[in-house]
Design an enzyme around this catalytic site. Structure first.
Site, PDB file in Angstrom:
ATOM      1  N   HIS A  70       0.873  -1.178   0.000  1.00 53.82           N
ATOM      2  CA  HIS A  70       0.000   0.000   0.000  1.00 53.82           C
ATOM      3  C   HIS A  70       0.904   1.220   0.000  1.00 53.82           C
ATOM      4  CE1 HIS A  70      -3.741  -2.241   0.767  1.00 53.82           C
ATOM      5  NE2 HIS A  70      -2.951  -3.059   1.429  1.00 53.82           N
ATOM      6  N   ARG A  72      -0.264   4.371  -0.771  1.00 51.87           N
ATOM      7  CA  ARG A  72      -1.082   5.485  -0.270  1.00 51.87           C
ATOM      8  C   ARG A  72      -1.209   6.665  -1.223  1.00 51.87           C
ATOM      9  NH1 ARG A  72      -3.248   2.062   3.135  1.00 51.87           N
ATOM     10  NH2 ARG A  72      -2.001   1.573   4.984  1.00 51.87           N
ATOM     11  N   HIS A 187      -9.638 -10.225  -1.108  1.00 49.24           N
ATOM     12  CA  HIS A 187      -9.222  -9.725   0.205  1.00 49.24           C
ATOM     13  C   HIS A 187      -9.622 -10.709   1.322  1.00 49.24           C
ATOM     14  CE1 HIS A 187      -8.613  -6.851   3.472  1.00 49.24           C
ATOM     15  NE2 HIS A 187      -9.877  -6.916   3.810  1.00 49.24           N
ATOM     16  N   ASP A 313       2.204  -6.943   2.375  1.00 44.86           N
ATOM     17  CA  ASP A 313       1.038  -6.145   2.771  1.00 44.86           C
ATOM     18  C   ASP A 313       1.519  -4.885   3.513  1.00 44.86           C
ATOM     19  OD1 ASP A 313      -1.509  -5.215   3.117  1.00 44.86           O
ATOM     20  OD2 ASP A 313      -2.166  -6.794   4.471  1.00 44.86           O
TER      21      ASP A 313
END
Lengths: 436, 311
Positions: A70, A72, A187, A313
Site C-alpha cells: 500500500h 497510499r 481480500h 502487505d
C-alpha cells in the site's frame, strides 16, 4: 558493468544454488559461471569499465517482487507516497512492487492506472506496478473497465481492504477478467463476521476485552471464492492468508485443479495473537495475527507450496494514528524495509524454511503468476537483483527508515541479514543500506 | 507493606497483598466517610482530574466525592464540551492535563487498554475507571469490599456472576480479583454472551443459571446493554429475563441467605426484578457507599505521600 566474484547465487528459476561469478552489463545478466578470470571479464567488457565486488559469504538472488503493498498515493501522502515507498522497497531488497488500489481516489480507471505507473517511473527506484480495483469506486457492485485498464498497464484487479461481499459480483469479475488474462485478488474477509473486531477472536481477545475477529471471517470467503473460481474457471489469487482452515481449503482446491494462488505475510509467519499486548498497536493488523497453530499451518503451507508467495502487505500509517488506544488505531504493519531480514532471522536461520524456498516464493513465483519481468537471473534477463549479506545487522530506528512510516514491530530492535546492494535493470539503487 | 504502584489499571496483574492493603485502607476510609463532618486536610493542594469519555453518574461522582473528602481539588473534563470534539487525540489531551500539573488522572474511556495507554505516557498516576470491555478495577474492589463486609473472609465462598460477561469489564475485574482471594467464581450467560474463549479467566462457566445457583453466597447480576439485541446476541428481553433474570423465586435456589449485587445502573425487570432489587438481600446501595470508600483509599494510596499506611 559489474563483476560479482565468488558469490553464492540462489535462483530457483534455474534451480541454481551454488557459488558462482556473475557478470552484469547493459542492464542485463550477461553471464553466470563457476569462475572467471580477469581476462574473461576484460574480454566480455569490450572496453567498458567495471567494478569488481567480492561476494564471498554473501548471496545474490533475483530482486524480490512484492505483490501486495500500500503506497497510499494518491490521497494519503502523509502516510507514504510512491517515491518514499519505492525507496523503502529497494532498501528492503524489492525490485518490483505492486501497488494496491485502495488509495483516495481508488484506482478504478485507466487514467489513474497510468498515474501510478508514471509516478513510479518518476521516482526511479523499484518498478511500481498498479493493481486496479475490481469494482467502480470499490463499491462492490459494478465492474471496472478491465480491458481498458489493461491497456493502461494494470497488472491485476483487487478491492483489497474491502471485500466484495456480493458473491454474484465476485463471480462476474472472475468471468469478465478472462478478457484480460489478469488475476482477481480476493481480500478474503467477511465484513459481518469481522464486524468491529480488533484482533483475532480467541482467549487473548477475551482476556483483554478487545472485540474479536473469528478465523471464519477469512475462511468462509476463501471457500466461497474457491468455489467461484472452480465453477467459472477464472484466475484467482488470495491475499494475506492467515488461518489453518484457509490453508486446508486451498490445498484441497489445488488438488482439484482450481486456478488459484495464495500469499502469506511475514508477520503471520512470525507472530501470533498471544504476543499482542493491549497497547501494542504496531501488531494490530488485518487479517489479525492468528494462533500459534495457525502460524505453524502457514509455515507448513508455505513450505509445501500450498501458499505460493510471500507478500508484505506493507501498510504505512502515521505515528499519530498508531499512538492511540488499540481499538482506535488503524490496521497495518509497514514492512518493506524489514520483511526480508525478519524472515531471514525468524524463519530461515532457525531452519523453519529454506532460503531457496523464500526466494522462489518472493520472486520467481510472483513473476510467473503475475506475468512480470524479474524473478530470474538467467543470462539475458534484466538485472533486477540483490546482494544479501547474512551477517549484516542493523538497529531499526526512525532515523534510518526511508519509508515515511514507522509502524513496525521491529522498531528499536536489531535485525540481522540485509540486502547491501540492489540493482534495478543493472542500475545500482542501494549500496551499503543507503538508497542512491 | 510498602505501596509502590503509580497506577491502578486492573486486577489481573495486582497482587493479593495489594488488594488486601487497599481493602484494609478502605475500611478506615469508610469510618471517615460515615462521620457527620467528613472532610480531611490530607490531600490539600493536590489535584485530581476526572476524564470521562463515557456517560457515568455514580463512578464519576464517587471519585469526585472521594477526592473532596480527602481535601484534594478536583476538576472534571466533560468530553462533550472539550477539545476532543475538535478532534484532539487522547494522547494530546493527556499531555495537556499533565502540563496543568495534575497529580492524579481518573480515566473512563470506551477503548480497552486506554488506561494503560495513558499510564505509559503520563508521569502522574492513572486510575482506570473503566476501559472498554477490559477492566473496571474500582468496581470490583468495591464489590469485594461489600462481600467481605457482609461475610468476612471470602476464601472458599461461591460467587455467581450472571449476564453479558463477554462485554463486561466488571465481570473481568471481579473474576481476576475474587480468584486471587480464593473465591469459587461461576460465570453464567447465554453462549453468545459467554463464549468458550472466556475460559481464559480460569473460572467455571455455565449457560444455565438455575443449576449454577445452589450454594451461591453471592449473586451478581450484570447490566444488560439493551442495544445488543439489535446485534443478534440475544433474541428478546423477554427470553433473556426468563433465562437469566434474577427473581425472588430463582434466588431461593441458592439455598442460602445469599447477597445480591449489581454494578448499576439497573434494568429493572430485565436482569433483576423489582422485588429482588429492593429486597433485603440486595446490597446495591451499600455498594455505592463502599465505592466512595474504595476510591478514597486508592486516591490516598496513590498520592497521599510517604508511608501510605493508615493506622
Amino acid at each position: 558493468m559489474w563483476w560479482l566474484k565468488d558469490v553464492w547465487v540462489i535462483d530457483p528459476s534455474q534451480k541454481l544454488s551454488a557459488p558462482r561469478d556473475v557478470l552484469v552489463k547493459d542492464g542485463k545478466v550477461l553471464a553466470i559461471s563457476d569462475s572467471m578470470t580477469q581476462e574473461d571479464v576484460l574480454a566480455k567488457a569490450q572496453g567498458e569499465s567495471f567494478e569488481t565486488i567480492d561476494g564471498k559469504g554473501k548471496f545474490i538472488f533475483p530482486g524480490l517482487i512484492d505483490v501486495h503493498t500500500h503506497l497510499r498515493e494518491p490521497g494519503q501522502e502523509n502516510k507514504e507516497d510512491i517515491s518514499s515507498g519505492s525507496r523503502a522497497a529497494v532498501r528492503g531488497g524489492f525490485t518490483t512492487i505492486l501497488a494496491m488500489a485502495n488509495t483516495q481516489p481508488v484506482i478504478d480507471s485507466r487514467a489513474l492506472v497510468e498515474f501510478v505507473r508514471r509516478q513510479g517511473e518518476r521516482a526511479g527506484y523499484a518498478h511500481v506496478l498498479p493493481i486496479g480495483t475490481v469494482t467502480k469506486g470499490m463499491q462492490g457492485t459494478e465492474l471496472v473497465e478491465m480491458a481498458t485498464m489493461k491497456e493502461g498497464g494494470v497488472i491485476a484487479f483487487s478491492d483489497d481492504g474491502k471485500n466484495i461481499q456480493n458473491a454474484e459480483v465476485m463471480r462476474l469479475a472472475l468471468e469478465y477478467a478472462k478478457l484480460t488474462g489478469l488475476l482477481i485478488i480476493s481480500h478474503c474477509e467477511d465484513k459481518d463476521l469481522a464486524g468491529e473486531g480488533q484482533m483475532r477472536r480467541g482467549v487473548t481477545s477475551a482476556r483483554m476485552g478487545l472485540k474479536g475477529i473469528p478465523a471464519s471471517a477469512e475462511s468462509v470467503i476463501v471457500a466461497r471464492d474457491l468455489s467461484l473460481a472452480e465453477e467459472t474457471g477464472g484466475k484467482l489469487h488470495l491475499a494475506h492468508i492467515s488461518t489453518t482452515e484457509s490453508v486446508k481449503l486451498i490445498r484441497r482446491a489445488k488438488e482439484r485443479g482450481v486456478d488459484v494462488t495464495a500469499e502469506v505475510n511475514p508477520h503471520h509467519l512470525i507472530f501470533c495473537d498471544e504476543e499482542v499486548g493491549i497497547t501494542d498497536t504496531f501488531l494490530k493488523v488485518n487479517p489479525p495475527l492468528g494462533s500459534e497453530a495457525d502460524r505453524e499451518a502457514l509455515i507448513k503451507g508455505l513450505c509445501d507450496g500450498t501458499l505460493d508467495m510471500i507478500a508484505t502487505d506493507h501498510a504505512p500509517h502515521t505515528q499519530a494514528e498508531k499512538t492511540r488506544p488499540f481499538a482506535e488505531a488503524p490496521f497495518g504493519i509497514a514492512s518493506l524495509e524489514t520483511a526480508l531480514s525478519a524472515v531471514w532471522q525468524y524463519l530461515v536461520l532457525p531452519g523453519r524454511i529454506s532460503l531457496d524456498r523464500v526466494i522462489e516464493a518472493w520472486s520467481c513465483s510472483p513473476a510467473q503468476r503475475f506475468g512480470l519481468q524479474g524473478g530470474s537471473l538467467v543470462p539475458g534477463a534484466p538485472a533486477d537483483m540483490i546482494l544479501f549479506d547474512p551477517d549484516f545487522s542493523e538497529l531499526i530506528e526512525p532515523a534510518t527508515l526511508v519509508s515515511k512510516a514507522r509502524n513496525t514491530p521491529f522498531l528499536n530492535k536489531t535485525l540481522q541479514g540485509f540486502p547491501v546492494m540492489v540493482w534495478v535493470e543493472g542500475r545500482l539503487v542501494q549500496r551499503d543500506r543507503k538508497v542512491l | 507493606m510498602k505501596w509502590q504502584r503509580k497506577d491502578i489499571l486492573g486486577l489481573e496483574d495486582m497482587s493479593v497483598e495489594d488488594i488486601r492493603h487497599i481493602l484494609h485502607t478502605a475500611k478506615v476510609m469508610k469510618e471517615i466517610l460515615m462521620r457527620p463532618i467528613k472532610k480531611l486536610p490530607t490531600l490539600k493542594g493536590k489535584s485530581v482530574v476526572n476524564v470521562f469519555y463515557e456517560a457515568s453518574t455514580r463512578t464519576r461522582t464517587s471519585f469526585e466525592m472521594a477526592a473532596k473528602v480527602l481535601g484534594a481539588d478536583t476538576s472534571s473534563i466533560a468530553i462533550a464540551q472539550s477539545s476532543v470534539v475538535k478532534g484532539e487525540s487522547l494522547y494530546d489531551t493527556a499531555k495537556t492535563i499533565q502540563a496543568m500539573r495534575a497529580d492524579l488522572v481518573i480515566l473512563r474511556h470506551p477503548s480497552s487498554g486506554s488506561a494503560k495507554f495513558l499510564a505509559d505516557i503520563l508521569a502522574p498516576g492513572v486510575i482506570n475507571a473503566g476501559d472498554g470491555q477490559h477492566e473496571h478495577p474500582t468496581q470490583a474492589l468495591l464489590d469485594i469490599f461489600t462481600m467481605e463486609e457482609n461475610m468476612g473472609d471470602l476464601e472458599g465462598k461461591n460467587v455467581v456472576i450472571v449476564g453479558d460477561v463477554l462485554h463486561s469489564r466488571v465481570a473481568r475485574s471481579n473474576a481476576w480479583g475474587l480468584q486471587k482471594l480464593g473465591v469459587n467464581v461461576t460465570l453464567v450467560g447465554p453462549p453468545t454472551l459467554l463464549p468458550v474463549e472466556m475460559e481464559v479467566l480460569g473460572v467455571k462457566m455455565s449457560h444455565d443459571l438455575n443449576s449454577a445457583l445452589p450454594g451461591a453466597d453471592v449473586v451478581m447480576a450484570l447490566r444488560l446493554q439493551l442495544e445488543r439485541q439489535k446485534s443478534g446476541l440475544f433474541p428478546s428481553l423477554r427470553e433473556y429475563s426468563q433465562l437469566y433474570g434474577l427473581t425472588t423465586e430463582r434466588l431461593k435456589k441458592t439455598g442460602k441467605q445469599s447477597i445480591v449485587l449489581h454494578p448499576g445502573p439497573m434494568n429493572r425487570g430485565v436482569e433483576i426484578s423489582d422485588d429482588v432489587a429492593d429486597g433485603v438481600q440486595a446490597l446495591i446501595e451499600k455498594q455505592v457507599t463502599n465505592g466512595v470508600a474504595i476510591r478514597m483509599a486508592l486516591i490516598y494510596l496513590l498520592i497521599g505521600g510517604s508511608g501510605n499506611v493508615v493506622a
